[in-house]
Design a protein around this motif. Structure first.
Motif, PDB file in Angstrom:
ATOM      1  N   LYS A 110     110.459 -19.419 -34.557  1.00  0.00           N
ATOM      2  CA  LYS A 110     110.853 -19.493 -33.157  1.00  0.00           C
ATOM      3  C   LYS A 110     111.795 -18.362 -32.782  1.00  0.00           C
ATOM      4  N   GLY A 209     114.717 -31.343 -28.621  1.00  0.00           N
ATOM      5  CA  GLY A 209     114.323 -31.369 -27.222  1.00  0.00           C
ATOM      6  C   GLY A 209     113.688 -32.690 -26.838  1.00  0.00           C
ATOM      7  N   LYS A 215     114.991 -26.934 -29.558  1.00  0.00           N
ATOM      8  CA  LYS A 215     115.259 -25.697 -28.836  1.00  0.00           C
ATOM      9  C   LYS A 215     116.447 -25.010 -29.502  1.00  0.00           C
ATOM     10  N   GLU A 352     125.111 -27.309 -26.796  1.00  0.00           N
ATOM     11  CA  GLU A 352     124.972 -26.347 -25.703  1.00  0.00           C
ATOM     12  C   GLU A 352     126.292 -25.989 -25.034  1.00  0.00           C
ATOM     13  N   TYR A 412     118.833 -21.144 -24.022  1.00  0.00           N
ATOM     14  CA  TYR A 412     117.920 -21.477 -25.111  1.00  0.00           C
ATOM     15  C   TYR A 412     117.137 -20.219 -25.478  1.00  0.00           C
ATOM     16  N   ASP A 415     113.546 -19.019 -24.001  1.00  0.00           N
ATOM     17  CA  ASP A 415     113.016 -20.142 -23.225  1.00  0.00           C
ATOM     18  C   ASP A 415     113.772 -20.248 -21.898  1.00  0.00           C
ATOM     19  N   LYS A 418     113.441 -23.706 -19.895  1.00  0.00           N
ATOM     20  CA  LYS A 418     114.262 -24.817 -20.368  1.00  0.00           C
ATOM     21  C   LYS A 418     115.746 -24.561 -20.079  1.00  0.00           C
ATOM     22  N   THR A 419     116.150 -23.297 -20.152  1.00  0.00           N
ATOM     23  CA  THR A 419     117.537 -22.961 -19.827  1.00  0.00           C
ATOM     24  C   THR A 419     117.841 -23.304 -18.374  1.00  0.00           C
TER      25      THR A 419
END
Length: 561
Positions: A110, A209, A215, A352, A412, A415, A418-419
């Motif tokens: 990833k 996730g 993530k 996060e 992320y 991504d 998703k962020t």
């Protein structure tokens, strides 16, 4: 809404520059004790070894911004990787030691890891064996020149060894050999460090996730350095403190609230063991005269309930952090009374947010420490909003907790969609947690908007488990929920619909999971059902599954804290 104090300024340095400044002040002060390895390093010695390792990593052709991973329990090598990568701008990727083949393959690919440092084995986990399962062609090339179709970016695997002991691993490099290649005075280290900025990404941690695989939350020097510093401030750490860290370093709890809290205050890091064991924690606290102790509630319970608990002198303890899941009032009282942790603090956050947004302090009244997660941290803002309208709710009213400030992640990895879902246009991180805030700004977490399960401090999203279980050829449909558990806070339960004409048992399904997903993600309870409770529109009602399981198991939830 509440805003944190700003009288103490943020640290606008990289991790390496901040660490170097502390070393200059107290080079001979003890920085690290790794009890299980029999190792002790002063601040000066830790700096020297970290620079040697940084030099060796650059010598492999790595450049700032490259991702390098560590797949290991707690040890000296872990903190050396943390410091060395930060020194020269390599992005350290934390891999959970409980991960198995499919998970580590996903994580490494990833984010495009070029190098992996791993324990060779631990108890029943064969890490090198799992890697060779993914890349059976390894063993024929030179270390640093690995090639694999399944792990196309990874060119070097380093295994943590005891220098001079054990057989070589074909194609792989010993950690002792790698660091031996380095030069602490290598000018390339200083040159790379001079190019770095506090806003540069420096760490990636995988968070489960709501759909699919985890993530990669990407954190900067500024994120984690300041969060570690202000958590240390809450504990009132000084160079006289010695913090026992039994929590894992692959979590923010260990590497930020543990390592960085100590290193920003000149305190001493103490690792009692590579993985949690209550007896070695008690022994280390006594022998090393630790003044601080970290843990999730289950760790403190295991220590308090150990049959040899009363044999140990814990009178040097005063502070630490309890986090990860709610703590029952009776347990907190025992921690204060029986472990001498009169100034223990409670922290709340998420990966996060680097991770802590709210924390109690050493002088927060005990009832507030038990019933809340404290107040907003310095230089941060928190608000409780109505999830439907986005409006800030009144004191005492439940809503979604949002955080804004320096601690909010870079994003992320790779991504942006998703962020954008997690961080709104005004910079607020939407946590998905339901909370209340009183008139004094004390925050109480009352539930979760999403279906996240917290088992022993591990955050688990049911969707990930469901998608994995769907792979079994006899599974037609599956729903996973969390049910209360007195030991771990919550346990996973899977309701499974079997395909017509197929048979399946819970033993077979658990065996299907072993070695493929982390042990804590394997459901403890498995029930075979004909269908799921649904609304008239066809939406599955997970709360009814949870309620049915609680009734079956005779369980009640403890929401004291």
């Amino acid at each position: 809404m509440a805003r944190g104090a700003t009288d103490v300024p943020l640290i606008e340095l990289t991790i390496g520059a901040c660490f170097d400044a502390v070393v200059k002040r107290q080079p001979d002060h003890e920085a690290l004790v790794s009890v299980h390895q029999g190792q002790r390093l002063t601040y000066s010695a830790l700096q020297t070894e970290a620079r040697r390792l940084a030099s060796a990593l650059l010598g492999l052709g790595l450049v700032p911004g490259d991702r390098v991973a560590i797949w290991s329990h707690n040890n000296t090598e872990w903190v050396l990787m943390q410091l060395a990568t930060a020194e020269v701008g390599l992005v350290l990727v934390n891999i959970n030691p409980a991960y198995r083949t499919s998970e580590v393959e996903y994580a490494l690919n990833k984010v495009g890891c070029k190098l992996l440092v791993t324990m060779p084995r631990f108890k029943t986990s064969d890490y090198l064996g799992m890697l060779r399962e993914l890349a059976p062609e390894w063993g024929h090339g030179e270390p640093g020149q690995l090639e694999s179709q399944q792990l196309p970016n990874l060119h070097t695997v380093v295994w943590i060894d005891v220098a001079g002991q054990g057989a070589d691993e074909p194609g792989l490099m010993r950690f002792s050999s790698l660091i031996g290649r380095g030069d602490a005075s290598d000018p390339r280290v200083a040159e790379a460090a001079a190019q770095l900025k506090p806003s540069d990404p420096i760490n990636i941690q995988f968070t489960s996730g709501t759909t699919g695989f985890p993530k990669g939350a990407t954190l900067t020097h500024r994120n984690i350095l300041n969060n570690g510093f202000f958590n240390g401030e809450c504990m009132k750490l000084t160079p006289a403190d010695r913090l026992c860290i039994p929590v894992p370093l692959y979590h923010c709890f260990g590497m930020v609230l543990g390592n960085l809290a100590c290193l920003t205050h000149g305190a001493t890091i103490v690792y009692p063991n590579d993985a949690f064991d209550p007896l070695t924690v008690l022994q280390a606290v006594q022998d090393e005269k630790c003044t601080g102790l970290h843990g999730v509630p289950t760790m403190f319970i295991a220590e308090l309930d150990h049959p040899r608990f009363k044999e140990f002198d814990l009178s040097t303890l005063r502070t630490g952090i309890m986090a990860g899941s709610p703590c029952p009032t009776a347990v907190m009282q025992r921690v204060v009374d029986d472990m001498h942790l009169s100034q223990i603090t409670i922290a709340y956050g998420m990966t996060e947010t680097s991770p802590v947004s709210c924390q109690s302090s050493t002088d927060t009244p005990l009832d507030k420490r038990v019933a809340t997660v404290g107040q907003v941290q310095p230089h941060l803002e928190v608000k409780i909003i109505d999830a439907g309208t986005g409006d800030v709710v009144a004191p005492g009213v439940s809503g979604e907790l949002c955080t804004r400030g320096y601690s909010v992640m870079h994003g992320y990895w790779d991504d942006p969609a998703k962020t954008a879902e997690a961080i709104d246009a005004e910079g607020w991180m939407h946590t998905g947690d339901l909370a209340t805030m009183d008139a004094e700004g004390y925050v109480n977490i009352v539930g979760r908007i999403k279906d996240m399960v917290i088992r022993g401090g591990e955050n688990i999203y049911p969707r990930e488990i469901e998608e994995f279980l769907y792979r079994h050829p006899a599974v037609q449909d599956v729903q996973v929920v969390g049910v209360p558990d007195t030991r771990y806070g919550e346990e996973l339960c899977a309701w499974v619909v079997v395909k017509p004409g197929q048979t399946l048992s819970d033993e077979v399904l658990r065996e299907f999971c072993k070695g493929k997903i982390a042990h804590y993600k394997i459901p403890r309870y498995i029930r075979f059902v004909a269908d799921f409770p649904m609304t008239v529109t066809g939406k599955i009602q997970k709360f009814m599954i949870r309620d049915a399981m609680k009734e079956q198991l005779g369980l009640t939830e403890d929401r004291t804290a």
